[in-house]
Design a protein around this motif. Sequence first.
Motif, PDB file in Angstrom:
ATOM      1  N   GLY A  60     -16.718  27.731  -6.666  1.00 49.53           N
ATOM      2  CA  GLY A  60     -18.091  27.471  -7.082  1.00 49.53           C
ATOM      3  C   GLY A  60     -18.900  28.749  -7.243  1.00 49.53           C
ATOM      4  O   GLY A  60     -18.415  29.868  -7.089  1.00 49.53           O
ATOM      5  N   ARG A  61     -20.183  28.569  -7.549  1.00 50.74           N
ATOM      6  CA  ARG A  61     -21.045  29.722  -7.787  1.00 50.74           C
ATOM      7  C   ARG A  61     -21.312  30.536  -6.529  1.00 50.74           C
ATOM      8  O   ARG A  61     -21.690  31.702  -6.606  1.00 50.74           O
ATOM      9  CB  ARG A  61     -22.373  29.236  -8.375  1.00 50.74           C
ATOM     10  CG  ARG A  61     -22.235  28.625  -9.772  1.00 50.74           C
ATOM     11  CD  ARG A  61     -23.599  28.258 -10.320  1.00 50.74           C
ATOM     12  NE  ARG A  61     -23.490  27.708 -11.673  1.00 50.74           N
ATOM     13  CZ  ARG A  61     -24.541  27.311 -12.400  1.00 50.74           C
ATOM     14  NH1 ARG A  61     -25.769  27.378 -11.864  1.00 50.74           N
ATOM     15  NH2 ARG A  61     -24.362  26.838 -13.606  1.00 50.74           N
ATOM     16  N   ARG A  63     -19.334  31.836  -4.703  1.00 46.54           N
ATOM     17  CA  ARG A  63     -18.427  32.979  -4.591  1.00 46.54           C
ATOM     18  C   ARG A  63     -19.049  34.262  -5.123  1.00 46.54           C
ATOM     19  O   ARG A  63     -18.624  35.364  -4.780  1.00 46.54           O
ATOM     20  CB  ARG A  63     -17.117  32.687  -5.331  1.00 46.54           C
ATOM     21  CG  ARG A  63     -17.259  32.492  -6.826  1.00 46.54           C
ATOM     22  CD  ARG A  63     -15.974  31.905  -7.403  1.00 46.54           C
ATOM     23  NE  ARG A  63     -16.063  31.709  -8.845  1.00 46.54           N
ATOM     24  CZ  ARG A  63     -15.597  32.571  -9.750  1.00 46.54           C
ATOM     25  NH1 ARG A  63     -15.017  33.691  -9.327  1.00 46.54           N
ATOM     26  NH2 ARG A  63     -15.716  32.330 -11.025  1.00 46.54           N
ATOM     27  N   LEU A  64     -20.078  34.124  -5.968  1.00 50.92           N
ATOM     28  CA  LEU A  64     -20.749  35.314  -6.488  1.00 50.92           C
ATOM     29  C   LEU A  64     -21.429  36.116  -5.386  1.00 50.92           C
ATOM     30  O   LEU A  64     -21.771  37.285  -5.578  1.00 50.92           O
ATOM     31  CB  LEU A  64     -21.772  34.920  -7.552  1.00 50.92           C
ATOM     32  CG  LEU A  64     -21.203  34.263  -8.819  1.00 50.92           C
ATOM     33  CD1 LEU A  64     -22.330  33.868  -9.756  1.00 50.92           C
ATOM     34  CD2 LEU A  64     -20.224  35.213  -9.511  1.00 50.92           C
TER      35      LEU A  64
END
Length: 241
Positions: A60-61, A63-64
């Motif tokens: 998912g996001r 991880r950014l």
Amino acid sequence: MPFGLDWLALHVMALGLDWILGVARVVADWPGSVRPVVAPGPAVLPMIAAGGLFLCLWRGRARLAGLIPMAVAVALWSQTQRPDVLIADNGTLVGVMTVEGRGLSRDQGAGFIADNWLENDGRGGTQADAAQRWPGAVANRLAEAASDVGPMIHVQGKRAAELLTGCEAGQIVVSSVEIAITGECRVFDPVMLGVTGSVALWSTSDGLRVETARERAGQRLWLGASPARPRLALFRFPSAQ
């Protein structure tokens, strides 16, 4: 393999490996193919690794978020300050940082140490070139230079040690042999370096900062018991006669 036919598969593997190694050799011969970078501090690579793992393994996001420690690590890396003075653990080489890069007190000898210093400075080059940057005079195996941490004197060998009989306060004397001189200078000779290992010096607003290899490595089982010395005894001060 039991039938002696493994050479067929190994020959096919060798074709691919030879190609990879051939490409590596060609690229390595290109001008500018290798660019040295400043050695990072101890926290940089773990932060990059942790951020990269989070970026690759999380889903998912979210991880950014792994980019944050990586960005901090790059910022820390860019602010890395190399020591103003480096002293080899046997007293055979001294490196002083200058505007053009690190200047070395010798143009040959202690080559492995010299190459490591220049590589970690992010400059590269040869020991002979670095010796040309030594900010001072070299005569009779006695190298003198000015540095941000104070006047440096590098004594190389017994004859040079015999020529240097006295020193002044504020000077830092490095000798490849045990030396007996009078004055209030700070002396790094095999007696002191045998305890400290290699030494790095920085000039800071709070005064002289000293970091020794023994302090960085800590007490290791194979080093044996270290002699009990107070921290202030980092330097050996010759007694005034």
